[in-house]
Design a protein around this motif. Structure first.
Motif, PDB file in Angstrom:
ATOM      1  N   GLY A  90      -9.980  12.310-116.951  1.00  0.00           N
ATOM      2  CA  GLY A  90      -9.957  12.534-115.844  1.00  0.00           C
ATOM      3  C   GLY A  90      -8.914  11.752-115.237  1.00  0.00           C
ATOM      4  N   PHE A  91      -7.717  11.914-114.648  1.00  0.00           N
ATOM      5  CA  PHE A  91      -7.122  10.343-113.629  1.00  0.00           C
ATOM      6  C   PHE A  91      -8.435   9.377-113.054  1.00  0.00           C
ATOM      7  CE2 PHE A  91      -5.388   8.038-110.097  1.00  0.00           C
ATOM      8  CZ  PHE A  91      -4.780   7.389-110.599  1.00  0.00           C
ATOM      9  N   VAL A  92      -9.238   9.437-112.367  1.00  0.00           N
ATOM     10  CA  VAL A  92      -9.717   8.756-111.628  1.00  0.00           C
ATOM     11  C   VAL A  92     -10.839   7.956-112.485  1.00  0.00           C
ATOM     12  CG1 VAL A  92     -12.126   8.668-109.935  1.00  0.00           C
ATOM     13  CG2 VAL A  92      -9.935  10.507-109.608  1.00  0.00           C
ATOM     14  N   ARG A  93     -11.383   8.882-113.697  1.00  0.00           N
ATOM     15  CA  ARG A  93     -12.153   8.104-114.712  1.00  0.00           C
ATOM     16  C   ARG A  93     -11.960   7.318-115.679  1.00  0.00           C
ATOM     17  NH1 ARG A  93     -16.600  10.030-117.648  1.00  0.00           N
ATOM     18  NH2 ARG A  93     -17.933   7.683-119.173  1.00  0.00           N
ATOM     19  N   GLU A  94     -10.065   7.687-116.133  1.00  0.00           N
ATOM     20  CA  GLU A  94      -9.799   6.004-116.617  1.00  0.00           C
ATOM     21  C   GLU A  94      -8.814   5.405-116.257  1.00  0.00           C
ATOM     22  OE1 GLU A  94      -5.661   6.569-119.748  1.00  0.00           O
ATOM     23  OE2 GLU A  94      -7.548   8.063-119.357  1.00  0.00           O
ATOM     24  N   ILE A  99      -9.973  -0.498-115.061  1.00  0.00           N
ATOM     25  CA  ILE A  99      -9.708  -1.693-113.379  1.00  0.00           C
ATOM     26  C   ILE A  99     -11.267  -2.539-114.396  1.00  0.00           C
ATOM     27  CG2 ILE A  99     -10.395  -2.007-111.077  1.00  0.00           C
ATOM     28  CD1 ILE A  99      -9.145  -0.032-110.320  1.00  0.00           C
ATOM     29  N   TYR A 100     -12.086  -1.300-115.323  1.00  0.00           N
ATOM     30  CA  TYR A 100     -12.945  -2.512-115.425  1.00  0.00           C
ATOM     31  C   TYR A 100     -12.923  -2.851-116.629  1.00  0.00           C
ATOM     32  CZ  TYR A 100     -18.458  -3.454-116.567  1.00  0.00           C
ATOM     33  OH  TYR A 100     -18.868  -3.934-116.942  1.00  0.00           O
ATOM     34  N   GLU A 101     -11.633  -2.654-116.994  1.00  0.00           N
ATOM     35  CA  GLU A 101     -11.532  -3.735-118.210  1.00  0.00           C
ATOM     36  C   GLU A 101     -10.958  -4.666-118.366  1.00  0.00           C
ATOM     37  OE1 GLU A 101     -11.011  -4.036-122.720  1.00  0.00           O
ATOM     38  OE2 GLU A 101     -11.937  -2.430-121.236  1.00  0.00           O
ATOM     39  N   ALA A 254      -1.720  16.836-113.395  1.00  0.00           N
ATOM     40  CA  ALA A 254      -0.903  15.866-113.806  1.00  0.00           C
ATOM     41  C   ALA A 254      -1.316  15.138-114.365  1.00  0.00           C
ATOM     42  CB  ALA A 254      -0.687  15.437-112.658  1.00  0.00           C
ATOM     43  N   HIS A 255      -2.728  14.880-115.150  1.00  0.00           N
ATOM     44  CA  HIS A 255      -3.045  14.335-115.778  1.00  0.00           C
ATOM     45  C   HIS A 255      -3.509  15.059-117.021  1.00  0.00           C
ATOM     46  CE1 HIS A 255      -5.725  10.720-117.525  1.00  0.00           C
ATOM     47  NE2 HIS A 255      -6.211  11.523-118.184  1.00  0.00           N
ATOM     48  N   LEU A 256      -3.968  16.028-117.221  1.00  0.00           N
ATOM     49  CA  LEU A 256      -4.320  17.134-117.924  1.00  0.00           C
ATOM     50  C   LEU A 256      -3.119  17.395-118.542  1.00  0.00           C
ATOM     51  CD1 LEU A 256      -7.212  19.946-117.084  1.00  0.00           C
ATOM     52  CD2 LEU A 256      -7.427  18.107-118.812  1.00  0.00           C
ATOM     53  N   LEU A 257      -1.957  17.335-118.150  1.00  0.00           N
ATOM     54  CA  LEU A 257      -0.332  17.980-118.441  1.00  0.00           C
ATOM     55  C   LEU A 257       0.030  16.942-119.729  1.00  0.00           C
ATOM     56  CD1 LEU A 257       0.668  20.211-115.976  1.00  0.00           C
ATOM     57  CD2 LEU A 257       0.033  21.040-118.224  1.00  0.00           C
ATOM     58  N   GLU A 258      -0.150  15.607-118.823  1.00  0.00           N
ATOM     59  CA  GLU A 258       0.851  14.321-119.117  1.00  0.00           C
ATOM     60  C   GLU A 258      -0.444  14.687-120.386  1.00  0.00           C
ATOM     61  OE1 GLU A 258       3.030  12.288-120.239  1.00  0.00           O
ATOM     62  OE2 GLU A 258       3.262  13.153-118.695  1.00  0.00           O
ATOM     63  N   VAL A 301      -3.011  -0.482-114.981  1.00  0.00           N
ATOM     64  CA  VAL A 301      -2.904   0.254-114.095  1.00  0.00           C
ATOM     65  C   VAL A 301      -2.399   1.040-113.716  1.00  0.00           C
ATOM     66  CG1 VAL A 301      -4.180   0.502-112.100  1.00  0.00           C
ATOM     67  CG2 VAL A 301      -5.417  -0.504-113.367  1.00  0.00           C
ATOM     68  N   ARG A 302      -1.347  -0.265-113.768  1.00  0.00           N
ATOM     69  CA  ARG A 302       0.666   0.272-112.701  1.00  0.00           C
ATOM     70  C   ARG A 302       0.699   1.617-113.881  1.00  0.00           C
ATOM     71  NH1 ARG A 302       5.329  -1.183-113.796  1.00  0.00           N
ATOM     72  NH2 ARG A 302       5.044  -2.878-115.359  1.00  0.00           N
ATOM     73  N   ARG A 303       0.338   1.731-114.961  1.00  0.00           N
ATOM     74  CA  ARG A 303       1.593   2.266-115.800  1.00  0.00           C
ATOM     75  C   ARG A 303       0.667   3.561-115.710  1.00  0.00           C
ATOM     76  NH1 ARG A 303       5.471   0.864-119.243  1.00  0.00           N
ATOM     77  NH2 ARG A 303       5.663  -1.969-119.427  1.00  0.00           N
ATOM     78  N   LEU A 304      -0.281   3.638-116.089  1.00  0.00           N
ATOM     79  CA  LEU A 304      -1.003   5.195-115.767  1.00  0.00           C
ATOM     80  C   LEU A 304      -1.262   5.649-114.634  1.00  0.00           C
ATOM     81  CD1 LEU A 304      -3.829   6.426-116.461  1.00  0.00           C
ATOM     82  CD2 LEU A 304      -5.717   5.563-114.905  1.00  0.00           C
ATOM     83  N   TRP A 305      -0.991   4.627-113.515  1.00  0.00           N
ATOM     84  CA  TRP A 305      -0.600   5.912-112.206  1.00  0.00           C
ATOM     85  C   TRP A 305       0.622   6.386-112.184  1.00  0.00           C
ATOM     86  CZ3 TRP A 305      -3.493   6.608-107.385  1.00  0.00           C
ATOM     87  CH2 TRP A 305      -2.825   6.614-106.032  1.00  0.00           C
ATOM     88  N   LYS A 306       1.622   4.827-112.727  1.00  0.00           N
ATOM     89  CA  LYS A 306       2.889   5.277-112.674  1.00  0.00           C
ATOM     90  C   LYS A 306       3.310   6.337-113.499  1.00  0.00           C
ATOM     91  CE  LYS A 306       7.738   4.477-113.889  1.00  0.00           C
ATOM     92  NZ  LYS A 306       8.956   2.875-114.259  1.00  0.00           N
ATOM     93  N   ARG A 307       2.620   6.521-114.570  1.00  0.00           N
ATOM     94  CA  ARG A 307       2.702   8.200-115.332  1.00  0.00           C
ATOM     95  C   ARG A 307       1.947   9.619-114.833  1.00  0.00           C
ATOM     96  NH1 ARG A 307       2.877   7.038-121.571  1.00  0.00           N
ATOM     97  NH2 ARG A 307       3.507   8.823-121.948  1.00  0.00           N
TER      98      ARG A 307
END
Length: 668
Positions: A90-94, A99-101, A254-258, A301-307
């Protein structure tokens, strides 16, 4: 490990790494050398590397042999199935993991090809310089390495690649089939539970295809591509149902469909590479490029959020677009409906403004005054909506989304620009009608109330100081227009908030929850409970948007006061009512009155332009589209108005019969 190379040290470096059998260090050094060239010199450095391989065939053969042996010692399928594809948690976990990475990067194993790509392409900017290198140079380099590779090693690499590729395709197809049981997707389309859903059928087809390849039996893979097309169509259907069709969406959906889309794209790419008997170099290059770009972006993080947010924002703006259609008057009946609706809103706005004046005289605590003022605005806006009236400035956030939807639905060209120009004229005409209804009636009611108050009291409604303050509040030579722009931003936010709660309402299926709520079952009969559920479901977003908008208007002044910043709001409808109260209480004269009304219209223009512009920009970005030829659209709109000036203020008479009326929908 930082490796710095130049033109003179490149050849010795390659020779040293080949002698020491350090394939990873060799690749790391070459990648760093190309990256250091940037987008201006990377292509030139690639040409130098190709020329070096041509001039040193023995070294080229040794390098190719080293890379083949190293590649065959690695498992490739984890790279194929992970890099560039969202994780399933899911989005939050990723988001948390990315961020931790950045804070505490994971250990990278040079024997894991996925980690190798992460180290080779570790910068977000890597995609920039890679795109500057022509595909022909990469293919030439591959051809040189292949030419100097012994046949046995070539066959070994070929078999290893195909084995890993088949494994990756099989695993990805299993992932796709598993999504058919995902509750959030089943909610959007219950047909996914069918045994013959496209996702499950694809997995069965892939299994048959792989079995045929391993047993070296003929297999027609055309049906496999048909199943992939059906899966893509299913994903598009889920997106539409999650957005436009009213089922609601969330970041998780949105995360699942992407992720589904990425998985299908990866299966297609791997099929293009490994389905032919001989692996095409051009397809290998495309696969390597996709993996390299994805590796460069995998911790962004920016690209994940955007997509991930794109589909959710599209769903939200789609809801505002659906409402926006009701704010556009194309017929006389719709036009008069908006005008009368705005007039009704003007009456309540004048009374709300009067109550705010009363609060200012009764409450000394500025925070409490701002809080109650916000509730006055918010509850008043809700009442205006529930009575079927209109607040003019609420329209731009809705009509801008409708305009963006029209841009997406149409093709390019002069004819389309003329249609958009007509839509722009329709929007402007509707805005003028709504503003006129609000402002004229609000001023009139305010003046009548002030006259009645003056006749029944020994003193006017506003004293001399208060009259001066109200007139200063609309003076554009001060911070008035800046405050009007802030109100325009809040107007945009209210539209987004409305869309969000509409989307949330659909996602939760609020109608059925309320109809079957155990407490409501005890309190209300079934018919009344059903009407309540339907009304709340259909209007939840608009009511919450109105309430939040009112609170934003009320609390902005307190924030500016507390921080000692020029932070306040000016709203055209309330400013017009305040001018009406001040005009009677202060006997300001006709010229000052007309000047103040003009200033109020300037406030309204800023309110509308800021709100419309921001909403249109967000809606276009969420739909991944843009407007080509803005000036042409404005030019066509100007020509239409010039040809028929009345069209800016009154719809053509002939549209009355051809355009469906929506008088009752003016505020829905």
């Amino acid at each position: 490990m930082r490796i710095r190379l130049n033109q003179n040290s490149l050849l010795p470096f390659i020779q040293q790494q080949v002698e020491e059998r350090q394939a990873f260090t060799l690749l790391l050094g070459l990648t760093s050398w190309l990256r250091a060239g940037g987008k201006k010199k990377a292509a030139g450095r690639m040409a130098e590397l190709v020329q070096l391989c041509r001039e040193n065939p023995e070294l080229c053969g040794q390098t190719a042999s080293l890379l083949c042996q190293w590649l065959c010692s690695l498992r490739l399928y984890p790279l194929f199935i992970s890099v560039g594809i969202f994780a399933r948690q899911g989005f939050v976990r990723e988001l948390n993991e990315r961020i931790y990475e950045h804070i505490n990067p994971a250990y990278k194993d040079s024997n894991n090809l996925r980690d190798v790509f992460s180290r080779l392409f570790s910068k977000d900017s890597d995609s920039v310089w890679m795109q500057t290198i022509p595909d022909s140079d990469w293919l030439t380099l591959f051809a040189l390495l292949r030419r100097h590779t012994p046949e046995q090693e070539r066959q070994t690499v070929h078999n290893h690649l195909r084995h890993e590729g088949f494994h990756a395709i099989e695993m990805l197809s299993i992932w796709v089939a598993a999504e058919a049981l995902e509750p959030d997707l089943v909610r959007l389309d219950p047909n996914l539970l069918n045994r013959d859903s496209p996702f499950v059928a694809l997995q069965r087809e892939v299994a048959s295809w792989i079995s045929a390849h391993f047993h070296q039996t003929p297999f027609d893979d055309s049906h496999l591509h048909v199943m992939l097309a059906q899966c893509r169509s299913q994903v598009d259907t889920l997106r539409k149902k999650g957005g436009a069709a009213g089922a609601g969406s969330s970041l998780r959906v949105a995360h699942l469909l992407e992720r589904l889309q990425q998985t299908l794209d990866r299966i297609t790419l791997l099929l293009n590479v490994f389905a032919p008997a001989q692996i095409p170099p051009s397809c290998v290059l495309k696969l390597a490029g996709v993996l390299a770009y994805s590796a460069a972006e995998q911790h962004s993080v920016r690209r994940l959020w955007k997509r991930s947010v794109r589909m959710l924002s599209r769903s939200i703006t789609q809801n505002t677009s659906d409402h926006g259609e009701h704010y556009i008057a194309r017929s006389r009946k719709e036009y008069w409906g908006i005008l009368y609706s705005a007039a009704g809103g003007g009456v309540l706005i004048a009374l709300m403004s009067l109550f705010k004046i009363y609060l200012g005289k009764q409450i000394e605590n500025y925070f409490l005054y701002s809080l109650i003022s916000g509730l006055n605005y918010g509850l008043g806006f809700m009442l205006i909506f529930m009575l079927g009236f209109t607040v003019a400035t609420k329209q731009p956030a809705m009509t801008a989304s409708r305009f963006a939807a029209a841009v997406e639905e149409t093709d390019k060209g002069p004819v389309v620009q003329q249609k958009l120009a007509q839509l722009l004229v329709d929007v402007l005409r509707s805005q003028i009608a709504a503003v006129a209804g609000n402002v004229l009636v609000a001023i009139s009611v305010a003046m009548i109330v002030a006259l009645v108050y003056d006749a029944t009291h020994a003193f006017p409604l506003l004293n001399k100081t208060e009259v001066g303050a109200q007139l200063d509040a609309v003076n554009p030579l001060k911070a008035t227009l800046w405050y009007a722009a802030i109100a325009g931003v809040w107007l945009f936010c209210s539209g987004i908030i409305s869309g969000y709660f509409d989307n949330r309402c659909n996602y939760l299926n609020l109608r059925m929850r309320l109809r079957h709520h155990p407490i409501l079952k005890m309190l209300l009969p079934q018919t009344l409970r059903g009407k309540l559920a339907d009304y709340w479901h259909n209007n939840y977003g608009t009511l919450m948007g109105n309430l939040c908008f009112g609170m934003l208007l009320g609390m902005t002044g307190f924030i500016g006061h507390a921080l000692d910043l020029p932070f306040d709001i000016r709203h055209v409808a309330f400013s017009s009512a305040n001018v009406g109260y001040a005009a009677v209480s202060g006997s300001i004269g006709i010229l000052v009155f007309l000047q103040s009304v003009f200033f109020v219209l300037l406030i309204g223009m800023v309110n509308l332009v800021v709100s419309f512009s921001i909403t249109l920009w967000v809606a276009l970005r969420s739909r991944e589209t843009k407007i080509d030829g803005w000036w042409q659209i404005i030019r066509y709109a100007w020509l239409q108005v010039k040809q028929n000036p009345r069209s800016l203020f009154l719809p053509p008479q002939e549209n009355t019969e051809t355009t469906p009326a929506a008088e009752g929908d003016a505020e829905k």
